[in-house]
Scaffold this motif. Structure first.
Motif, PDB file in Angstrom:
ATOM      1  N   PHE A   1       0.831  -1.212   0.000  1.00 35.41           N
ATOM      2  CA  PHE A   1       0.000   0.000   0.000  1.00 35.41           C
ATOM      3  C   PHE A   1       0.863   1.258   0.000  1.00 35.41           C
ATOM      4  O   PHE A   1       0.516   2.247  -0.646  1.00 35.41           O
ATOM      5  N   ALA A   2       1.999   1.219   0.704  1.00 41.12           N
ATOM      6  CA  ALA A   2       2.905   2.384   0.693  1.00 41.12           C
ATOM      7  C   ALA A   2       3.409   2.615  -0.733  1.00 41.12           C
ATOM      8  O   ALA A   2       3.478   3.762  -1.203  1.00 41.12           O
ATOM      9  N   THR A   3       3.718   1.541  -1.430  1.00 41.92           N
ATOM     10  CA  THR A   3       4.214   1.667  -2.809  1.00 41.92           C
ATOM     11  C   THR A   3       3.122   2.239  -3.717  1.00 41.92           C
ATOM     12  O   THR A   3       3.382   3.126  -4.540  1.00 41.92           O
ATOM     13  N   ALA A   4       1.893   1.742  -3.554  1.00 47.15           N
ATOM     14  CA  ALA A   4       0.782   2.244  -4.378  1.00 47.15           C
ATOM     15  C   ALA A   4       0.558   3.733  -4.111  1.00 47.15           C
ATOM     16  O   ALA A   4       0.401   4.528  -5.049  1.00 47.15           O
ATOM     17  N   SER A   5       0.580   4.123  -2.827  1.00 46.66           N
ATOM     18  CA  SER A   5       0.354   5.535  -2.484  1.00 46.66           C
ATOM     19  C   SER A   5       1.445   6.403  -3.091  1.00 46.66           C
ATOM     20  O   SER A   5       1.157   7.456  -3.665  1.00 46.66           O
ATOM     21  N   ALA A   6       2.697   5.955  -2.948  1.00 45.84           N
ATOM     22  CA  ALA A   6       3.810   6.762  -3.457  1.00 45.84           C
ATOM     23  C   ALA A   6       3.693   6.949  -4.967  1.00 45.84           C
ATOM     24  O   ALA A   6       4.042   7.999  -5.505  1.00 45.84           O
ATOM     25  N   ALA A   7       3.184   5.930  -5.654  1.00 49.35           N
ATOM     26  CA  ALA A   7       3.083   6.009  -7.119  1.00 49.35           C
ATOM     27  C   ALA A   7       1.765   6.648  -7.563  1.00 49.35           C
ATOM     28  O   ALA A   7       1.555   6.872  -8.762  1.00 49.35           O
ATOM     29  N   GLY A   8       0.870   6.919  -6.616  1.00 48.25           N
ATOM     30  CA  GLY A   8      -0.422   7.538  -6.966  1.00 48.25           C
ATOM     31  C   GLY A   8      -1.333   6.608  -7.736  1.00 48.25           C
ATOM     32  O   GLY A   8      -2.100   7.041  -8.604  1.00 48.25           O
ATOM     33  N   VAL A   9      -1.253   5.308  -7.445  1.00 46.63           N
ATOM     34  CA  VAL A   9      -2.124   4.344  -8.132  1.00 46.63           C
ATOM     35  C   VAL A   9      -2.924   3.552  -7.095  1.00 46.63           C
ATOM     36  O   VAL A   9      -2.716   3.701  -5.888  1.00 46.63           O
ATOM     37  N   GLN A  10      -3.811   2.713  -7.586  1.00 52.91           N
ATOM     38  CA  GLN A  10      -4.686   1.977  -6.669  1.00 52.91           C
ATOM     39  C   GLN A  10      -4.271   0.511  -6.542  1.00 52.91           C
ATOM     40  O   GLN A  10      -3.848  -0.105  -7.520  1.00 52.91           O
ATOM     41  N   LEU A  11      -4.441  -0.007  -5.332  1.00 52.42           N
ATOM     42  CA  LEU A  11      -4.282  -1.445  -5.096  1.00 52.42           C
ATOM     43  C   LEU A  11      -5.588  -1.892  -4.458  1.00 52.42           C
ATOM     44  O   LEU A  11      -5.921  -1.457  -3.354  1.00 52.42           O
ATOM     45  N   ARG A  12      -6.334  -2.706  -5.153  1.00 48.65           N
ATOM     46  CA  ARG A  12      -7.625  -3.185  -4.626  1.00 48.65           C
ATOM     47  C   ARG A  12      -7.547  -4.682  -4.392  1.00 48.65           C
ATOM     48  O   ARG A  12      -6.868  -5.395  -5.127  1.00 48.65           O
ATOM     49  N   PHE A  13      -8.301  -5.167  -3.402  1.00 48.64           N
ATOM     50  CA  PHE A  13      -8.087  -6.556  -2.951  1.00 48.64           C
ATOM     51  C   PHE A  13      -9.380  -7.227  -2.495  1.00 48.64           C
ATOM     52  O   PHE A  13      -9.359  -8.132  -1.668  1.00 48.64           O
ATOM     53  N   GLU A  14     -10.512  -6.782  -3.056  1.00 44.08           N
ATOM     54  CA  GLU A  14     -11.804  -7.366  -2.650  1.00 44.08           C
ATOM     55  C   GLU A  14     -11.799  -8.893  -2.781  1.00 44.08           C
ATOM     56  O   GLU A  14     -12.305  -9.613  -1.910  1.00 44.08           O
ATOM     57  N   ALA A  15     -11.230  -9.399  -3.876  1.00 43.42           N
ATOM     58  CA  ALA A  15     -11.290 -10.842  -4.144  1.00 43.42           C
ATOM     59  C   ALA A  15     -10.423 -11.647  -3.184  1.00 43.42           C
ATOM     60  O   ALA A  15     -10.512 -12.873  -3.159  1.00 43.42           O
ATOM     61  N   SER A  16      -9.591 -10.969  -2.402  1.00 42.62           N
ATOM     62  CA  SER A  16      -8.719 -11.725  -1.485  1.00 42.62           C
ATOM     63  C   SER A  16      -9.505 -12.222  -0.271  1.00 42.62           C
ATOM     64  O   SER A  16      -9.025 -13.088   0.452  1.00 42.62           O
ATOM     65  N   VAL A  17     -10.694 -11.686  -0.034  1.00 43.44           N
ATOM     66  CA  VAL A  17     -11.478 -12.066   1.148  1.00 43.44           C
ATOM     67  C   VAL A  17     -12.893 -12.436   0.738  1.00 43.44           C
ATOM     68  O   VAL A  17     -13.614 -11.624   0.160  1.00 43.44           O
ATOM     69  N   CYS A  18     -13.294 -13.673   1.016  1.00 42.60           N
ATOM     70  CA  CYS A  18     -14.690 -14.095   0.861  1.00 42.60           C
ATOM     71  C   CYS A  18     -15.244 -14.017  -0.565  1.00 42.60           C
ATOM     72  O   CYS A  18     -16.413 -13.621  -0.761  1.00 42.60           O
ATOM     73  N   GLY A  19     -14.453 -14.417  -1.532  1.00 44.59           N
ATOM     74  CA  GLY A  19     -14.934 -14.585  -2.905  1.00 44.59           C
ATOM     75  C   GLY A  19     -15.838 -13.472  -3.392  1.00 44.59           C
ATOM     76  O   GLY A  19     -15.419 -12.326  -3.523  1.00 44.59           O
ATOM     77  N   ALA A  20     -17.089 -13.799  -3.645  1.00 42.23           N
ATOM     78  CA  ALA A  20     -18.010 -12.851  -4.279  1.00 42.23           C
ATOM     79  C   ALA A  20     -18.567 -11.796  -3.321  1.00 42.23           C
ATOM     80  O   ALA A  20     -19.193 -10.833  -3.758  1.00 42.23           O
ATOM     81  N   ILE A  21     -18.354 -11.949  -2.016  1.00 47.42           N
ATOM     82  CA  ILE A  21     -18.995 -11.035  -1.055  1.00 47.42           C
ATOM     83  C   ILE A  21     -18.226  -9.698  -1.019  1.00 47.42           C
ATOM     84  O   ILE A  21     -17.040  -9.688  -0.735  1.00 47.42           O
ATOM     85  N   PRO A  22     -18.907  -8.591  -1.268  1.00 44.95           N
ATOM     86  CA  PRO A  22     -18.188  -7.306  -1.325  1.00 44.95           C
ATOM     87  C   PRO A  22     -17.957  -6.689   0.058  1.00 44.95           C
ATOM     88  O   PRO A  22     -18.338  -5.558   0.335  1.00 44.95           O
ATOM     89  N   VAL A  23     -17.306  -7.430   0.933  1.00 47.59           N
ATOM     90  CA  VAL A  23     -17.183  -6.977   2.322  1.00 47.59           C
ATOM     91  C   VAL A  23     -16.155  -5.864   2.471  1.00 47.59           C
ATOM     92  O   VAL A  23     -16.305  -4.983   3.330  1.00 47.59           O
ATOM     93  N   ILE A  24     -15.121  -5.864   1.634  1.00 44.31           N
ATOM     94  CA  ILE A  24     -14.100  -4.808   1.766  1.00 44.31           C
ATOM     95  C   ILE A  24     -14.724  -3.458   1.389  1.00 44.31           C
ATOM     96  O   ILE A  24     -14.530  -2.453   2.083  1.00 44.31           O
ATOM     97  N   LYS A  25     -15.496  -3.440   0.306  1.00 46.80           N
ATOM     98  CA  LYS A  25     -16.149  -2.184  -0.104  1.00 46.80           C
ATOM     99  C   LYS A  25     -17.089  -1.703   0.999  1.00 46.80           C
ATOM    100  O   LYS A  25     -17.161  -0.525   1.312  1.00 46.80           O
ATOM    101  N   VAL A  26     -17.844  -2.635   1.575  1.00 45.15           N
ATOM    102  CA  VAL A  26     -18.792  -2.248   2.634  1.00 45.15           C
ATOM    103  C   VAL A  26     -18.027  -1.649   3.817  1.00 45.15           C
ATOM    104  O   VAL A  26     -18.383  -0.596   4.347  1.00 45.15           O
ATOM    105  N   LEU A  27     -16.945  -2.295   4.222  1.00 47.67           N
ATOM    106  CA  LEU A  27     -16.183  -1.785   5.363  1.00 47.67           C
ATOM    107  C   LEU A  27     -15.507  -0.448   5.042  1.00 47.67           C
ATOM    108  O   LEU A  27     -15.530   0.476   5.848  1.00 47.67           O
ATOM    109  N   ARG A  28     -14.916  -0.346   3.833  1.00 46.60           N
ATOM    110  CA  ARG A  28     -14.126   0.844   3.528  1.00 46.60           C
ATOM    111  C   ARG A  28     -14.985   2.030   3.132  1.00 46.60           C
ATOM    112  O   ARG A  28     -14.626   3.174   3.385  1.00 46.60           O
TER     113      ARG A  28
END
Ligand code: NAP
Ligand code: HSE
Length: 436
Positions: free
Chosen positions: A118-145
C-alpha cells in the motif's frame, strides 16, 4: 458516452484468471455501457501456455514472460490472480512502482506484505484493490471501507474459508474428511496447496485483512492465532448434532479497550445462530458496531466465477474512480418494465377451510391441477362440526395461476372460508434463474 479501450493484463490464467476473462468477454457490452470503456485482456502470464484452460483466451494472449506485461506502456491496469508470495509479490511491486493500478485476489500476499504494497501504491499515486482476497463474491471490503468507514466496527465474526466450510458441511452429512477435501479441490475451491485451507492459514490471512480494514490498524498474518480443522472427526459431528449445534471454522476479530484480538478456530455454533446456516462453499461475515448493531453479509466464498466477479468489480472501480470516473453519476442507464404481478414464481402455502367429506380433496386437487399448480405437502386438521382445515404446501407455480385456481376453489360448495395463500421461503433461489 465515447467508448475508450482499456487494455488490461492478468498475472495468472487458472481457475480465477480464466473466469475473469470469461466475465470480461461475456459482459463486455454491459461494462462498456456502464463505464464508457471497452475492457480487454491483452496479456496473461502463465507457466505453461499449452496447458488446458477453462475458457480459451485469444491467440497470442498467454505469455510466460513477465516483461511482456511490465514493459507494455498501454497496460495501465493488472489483475494478479496467480497466487503465492513470489514472484507475485515482486511483480505487483514493480507494476505499482511503474504507475499501474493492481487488483489482487492474493490474501497471503496482502496479509503478509500489505504495508509495503500500500505504501508503494500511495507513493506512485495508483490503486491497489483486494476485494477478491477475502470471501470470494462477497463485497465486504467495499462495505467496510466505503459504507462503514465511520461506524467503529468493533467485532468481525465470520466463516471465511469456503473449502473448510464445504468439508465440514459434507462431514455433517456423513462424508469422510479426505473424500470431501478431494471434492473441494476438484471443484476449484481449494488453494494450490490445500494445507493453507485446512490448517486455517487461509482463513487467518483473510481475518488479518478484515481486521486491518475494520479497525484501521495493520494486522498481519503473524498477529493472528489460528488452528484448522485437521483434528475434527466424526465424533465431533455427532456431538454437535446431539447438542443441536454445527461445527464451523470461525474467524473472530475483536477490539477491546483499544486492543485487538484476531483468531481462527473450529467452533460449535448453536443451530439458531446465523453462522450455523452457512453451508458448503458459502462464507458469511458478521460486522458489529455501535451504530450499525449487526450486519451480516453472506455469499459464495470460493470458486472461479464467484471470485472473478470480485476481481472484475475491483477493475471497474479502478476505472470508475480514475480521472473523471463514472461512479458519482446517476446509476440508471435503462428503463425496465415491471413484471406483471401474476408472473412471479414461488412455492406457496395455502390454507383452506372445507367440508370434511369424500371427494372434497379431489375437487381441490382438480382445480389446482387445471392451472398447473402441484401439491408438495398436505396436512389436514379436523375443525369440528364436519369441517376440516387443509394446510397445503405447493411446488413452485405462477402466483397468477394460483390466484385463478383459488378463486375457483372459493366458489366450490364445500369451501367454508376464503382461501389464503402465502409464499414459502425454503430454497436459496429460484431454479428458473439458474442458481438454486
Ligand atoms: P490456479 O488455478 O492455480 O491458477 C494460478 C495461475 O497462475 C495459473 O494460470 C498459473 O499458470 C499461474 N502461475 C502461477 N505461478 C506462476 C508463475 N510463477 N509464473 C507464471 N504464472 C504462474 O489458482 P486460482 O485458484 O486461480 O487462484 C489464484 C489466486 O486467487 C490465489 O491467490 C488464490 O488464493 C486466489 N483465490 C482463489 C479462489 C478460488 O476459489 N480458486 C478464491 C479466492 C481467491 P499455469 O496455468 O500455466 O499453471
Ligand atoms: N481456498 C479459498 C477458500 C479460496 O476455500 O475459501 C477463496 O479464497
Amino acid at each position: 458516452m465515447t467508448s475508450v479501450d482499456v487494455p488490461v493484463a492478468l498475472l495468472g490464467y487458472g481457475t480465477v484468471g480464466s473466469a475473469v476473462n470469461r466475465l470480461l468477454v461475456s459482459n463486455a457490452d454491459e461494462i462498456e455501457r456502464a463505464t464508457g470503456h471497452r475492457v480487454r485482456v491483452v496479456r496473461a502470464l502463465v507457466r505453461d501456455p499449452a496447458a488446458e484452460r477453462d475458457f480459451l483466451p485469444d491467440p497470442g494472449i498467454l505469455t510466460t514472460d513477465f516483461r511482456a506485461v511490465a514493459d507494455d506502456p498501454e497496460i495501465r491496469l493488472v489483475a494478479e490472480v496467480m497466487g503465492g508470495l513470489e514472484p507475485a509479490g515482486e511483480h505487483v511491486l514493480e507494476l505499482l512502482r511503474s504507475g499501474r493500478s493492481v487488483v489482487t485476489a492474493n490474501k497471503q500476499l496482502v496479509a503478509r506484505r500489505g504495508g509495503e504494497l500500500f505504501a508503494t501504491a500511495s507513493a506512485a499515486g495508483v490503486q491497489l484493490r483486494f476485494e477478491a482476497s477475502v470471501c470470494g463474491a462477497i463485497p465486504v471490503i467495499k462495505v467496510l471501507r466505503e459504507s462503514l468507514s465511520f461506524s467503529r466496527v468493533h467485532r468481525v465474526l465470520g466463516i471465511v474459508n469456503g473449502t473448510t466450510n464445504f468439508i465440514l458441511t459434507r462431514m455433517e452429512h456423513g462424508a469422510a474428511y479426505a473424500e470431501a477435501l478431494a471434492e473441494a479441490q476438484r471443484l476449484g475451491y481449494a488453494e494450490a496447496d490445500p494445507t493453507d485451507d485446512v490448517s486455517g492459514a487461509d482463513a487467518a490471512a483473510k481475518m488479518a485483512i478484515l481486521a486491518t480494514v475494520a479497525f484501521g490498524t495493520r494486522v498481519t498474518l503473524d498477529d493472528v492465532w489460528y488452528t484448522g480443522i485437521e483434528e475434527i472427526a466424526p465424533l465431533h459431528m455427532r456431538a454437535a448434532r446431539e447438542l443441536d449445534m454445527a461445527v464451523r471454522l470461525v474467524g473472530a476479530a475483536t477490539l477491546v479497550d483499544g486492543r485487538y484480538d484476531v483468531r481462527v478456530q473450529p467452533a460449535f455454533v448453536d443451530r439458531h445462530h446465523p453462522l450455523a446456516g452457512v453451508e458448503g462453499p458459502f462464507n458469511a461475515v458478521m460486522l458489529q458496531g455501535d451504530a450499525i448493531r449487526e450486519i451480516m453479509l453472506e455469499g459464495p466464498g470460493a470458486g472461479g466465477l464467484e471470485t472473478a466477479s470480485a476481481v472484475v468489480s475491483d477493475m471497474i472501480s479502478v476505472i470508475g474512480t480514475t480521472g473523471t470516473g463514472f461512479l458519482q453519476n446517476d446509476a440508471c442507464w435503462r428503463e425496465l418494465e415491471r413484471l406483471p404481478h401474476g408472473d412471479v414464481v414461488s412455492p406457496f402455502y395455502v390454507h383452506l377451510e372445507v367440508d370434511d367429506r369424500p371427494g372434497v380433496l379431489a375437487d381441490v386437487a382438480r382445480r389446482l391441477a387445471a392451472h398447473e399448480v402441484s401439491v408438495a405437502r398436505l396436512v389436514q386438521h379436523e375443525t369440528g362440526e364436519g369441517t376440516a382445515a387443509l394446510h397445503i404446501v405447493l411446488h413452485e407455480c405462477r402466483s397468477g395461476a394460483l390466484g385463478t385456481a383459488l378463486a375457483e376453489i372459493a366458489q366450490l360448495p364445500e369451501t367454508r372460508q376464503r382461501p389464503t395463500a402465502l409464499p414459502v421461503i425454503s430454497d436459496r433461489g429460484v431454479p428458473g434463474l439458474g442458481w438454486a
